[in-house]
Design a protein around this motif. Sequence first.
Motif, PDB file in Angstrom:
ATOM      1  N   MET A 271       1.519  -7.959 -11.346  1.00 39.79           N
ATOM      2  CA  MET A 271       1.184  -8.759 -10.172  1.00 39.79           C
ATOM      3  C   MET A 271       2.430  -9.363  -9.528  1.00 39.79           C
ATOM      4  O   MET A 271       2.433  -9.673  -8.332  1.00 39.79           O
ATOM      5  CB  MET A 271       0.201  -9.858 -10.557  1.00 39.79           C
ATOM      6  N   GLY A 272       3.490  -9.529 -10.303  1.00 39.21           N
ATOM      7  CA  GLY A 272       4.749  -9.989  -9.730  1.00 39.21           C
ATOM      8  C   GLY A 272       5.339  -8.947  -8.796  1.00 39.21           C
ATOM      9  O   GLY A 272       5.774  -9.256  -7.681  1.00 39.21           O
ATOM     10  N   ALA A 273       5.366  -7.684  -9.252  1.00 39.37           N
ATOM     11  CA  ALA A 273       5.854  -6.611  -8.388  1.00 39.37           C
ATOM     12  C   ALA A 273       4.986  -6.492  -7.141  1.00 39.37           C
ATOM     13  O   ALA A 273       5.488  -6.311  -6.024  1.00 39.37           O
ATOM     14  CB  ALA A 273       5.867  -5.293  -9.159  1.00 39.37           C
ATOM     15  N   ALA A 274       3.664  -6.605  -7.327  1.00 42.63           N
ATOM     16  CA  ALA A 274       2.750  -6.517  -6.190  1.00 42.63           C
ATOM     17  C   ALA A 274       2.974  -7.668  -5.211  1.00 42.63           C
ATOM     18  O   ALA A 274       2.933  -7.475  -3.990  1.00 42.63           O
ATOM     19  CB  ALA A 274       1.303  -6.521  -6.691  1.00 42.63           C
ATOM     20  N   LEU A 312      -4.316  -8.581  -4.975  1.00 43.73           N
ATOM     21  CA  LEU A 312      -3.242  -9.347  -5.604  1.00 43.73           C
ATOM     22  C   LEU A 312      -3.788 -10.601  -6.274  1.00 43.73           C
ATOM     23  O   LEU A 312      -3.523 -10.843  -7.462  1.00 43.73           O
ATOM     24  CB  LEU A 312      -2.199  -9.727  -4.546  1.00 43.73           C
ATOM     25  N   HIS A 313      -4.562 -11.370  -5.569  1.00 47.42           N
ATOM     26  CA  HIS A 313      -4.978 -12.659  -6.121  1.00 47.42           C
ATOM     27  C   HIS A 313      -6.150 -12.518  -7.091  1.00 47.42           C
ATOM     28  O   HIS A 313      -6.289 -13.334  -8.008  1.00 47.42           O
ATOM     29  CB  HIS A 313      -5.243 -13.635  -4.985  1.00 47.42           C
ATOM     30  N   LYS A 314      -6.962 -11.473  -6.940  1.00 50.29           N
ATOM     31  CA  LYS A 314      -7.942 -11.174  -7.988  1.00 50.29           C
ATOM     32  C   LYS A 314      -7.227 -10.808  -9.282  1.00 50.29           C
ATOM     33  O   LYS A 314      -7.638 -11.212 -10.375  1.00 50.29           O
ATOM     34  CB  LYS A 314      -8.868 -10.043  -7.555  1.00 50.29           C
ATOM     35  N   GLY A 315      -6.149 -10.052  -9.156  1.00 54.79           N
ATOM     36  CA  GLY A 315      -5.389  -9.671 -10.349  1.00 54.79           C
ATOM     37  C   GLY A 315      -4.748 -10.868 -11.020  1.00 54.79           C
ATOM     38  O   GLY A 315      -4.714 -10.962 -12.254  1.00 54.79           O
ATOM     39  N   ASN A 342      -6.579  -2.476 -14.735  1.00 53.65           N
ATOM     40  CA  ASN A 342      -6.827  -2.935 -13.373  1.00 53.65           C
ATOM     41  C   ASN A 342      -5.538  -3.336 -12.657  1.00 53.65           C
ATOM     42  O   ASN A 342      -5.276  -2.911 -11.529  1.00 53.65           O
ATOM     43  CB  ASN A 342      -7.787  -4.120 -13.380  1.00 53.65           C
ATOM     44  N   ASN A 343      -4.739  -4.172 -13.292  1.00 52.78           N
ATOM     45  CA  ASN A 343      -3.618  -4.767 -12.563  1.00 52.78           C
ATOM     46  C   ASN A 343      -2.489  -3.791 -12.287  1.00 52.78           C
ATOM     47  O   ASN A 343      -1.845  -3.872 -11.238  1.00 52.78           O
ATOM     48  CB  ASN A 343      -3.115  -6.006 -13.306  1.00 52.78           C
ATOM     49  N   THR A 344      -2.227  -2.864 -13.193  1.00 50.08           N
ATOM     50  CA  THR A 344      -1.188  -1.880 -12.889  1.00 50.08           C
ATOM     51  C   THR A 344      -1.649  -0.932 -11.791  1.00 50.08           C
ATOM     52  O   THR A 344      -0.869  -0.582 -10.894  1.00 50.08           O
ATOM     53  CB  THR A 344      -0.798  -1.070 -14.136  1.00 50.08           C
TER      54      THR A 344
END
Length: 404
Positions: A271-274, A312-315, A342-344
């Motif tokens: 999520m940081g990269a996103a 992004l914010h759901k992750g 999910n997040n990746t």
Amino acid sequence: MLVSAEKAMPEAQKPPVFDPADPLGIDDLLSEDDLAIRTTVRAWTADRVLPRVAEWYEAGELPEVRELARELGALGALGMSLTGYGCAGASAVQYGLACLELEAADSGIRSLVSVQGSLAMYAIHRFGSEEQKRQWLPRMAAGEAIGCFGLTEPDHGSDPSAMRTRARRDGTDWLLSGRKMWITNGSVASVAVVWARTEEGVRGFLVPTDAPGFSAPEIRHKWSLRASITSELVLDDVRLPADAVLPGATGLRGPLSCLSHARYGIVWGAMGAARTCFETALDYAKQREQFDRPIGGFQLTQAKLADMALELHKGILLAHHLGRRMDAGRIRPEQISFGKLNNTREALEICRTARTILGANGISLEYPVMRHATNLESVLTYEGTVEMHQLVLGKALTGLDAFR
């Protein structure tokens, strides 16, 4: 007489101003200590990583890895969620926030921290003897000694049960032979946690990297995670004393529990990269003009930005939820697979969408988008491919094992 909800609401209860950087108000869930840790790590990456990371990525090297490790140790970021032996004893959520900020700079920097703390140090902390812990953990927590984790082999990635690396007894000693592949930190490590098959089952060994018969040639020509050191481990009858074995782990549950801990950091880190790619695209869309106005004013661009913000914010909410469960001692490996899958996957899609908003500029290293996108191609599949995490969840949902 009817009045609007906003007019009827007391002044003190009016909602805060909408914040595009935190549209769901997730920061309200964080303590002052949580926010302080996030601020500290973000400031460090801004000072030490962001000015140089594009250069490192283009050159395919991480030349300051030892200096960076010592600085990360001084921050308390190495073995951050472990207790004792010089470790910070931070919460799982705080460790996750650090991973998010590190990967917002570059996945390779987060990988350096994850492998050091969540794989090598975690294995020693959980399965090592008291003597092993005292010998290695304080120096590793300070960044004075770097560790690596050898499980994956050239022919066996998703199926570690088929590993060919062997350890056999020779008197009171052990002799290790085999190869490990795609090992982060391998060629700069002082100690390698190597998993090998023995007559008793799979065991973990602490292998000093200056031991005769051990070598770690660096893997070159990568198109992903280029600002990260990746190596092969070659073990040619490496002789180790009896006390080199980790006494607390027999079987694959040992290394797999380490992987679960590392995957948790990826749930946050992706999520940081996103976030970086989303913020880059949002800023670009407000400044880039086509047809006499900013492209952020066009419906199609706004639809992309809205969808990116949703995922992004759901992750981040998912990562926060899993962190609270881990802090409460209620996390399950299947739940970590849920988060990692999910997040990746969503982070990579956010990066790809950001690239379309930037157009041709999206492929330039002057912007971070393509660097993050190519890094996430590795993050998507390491420490469990998409398919393996789907099957973990499939088994949990149906009770049926589809692995074989």
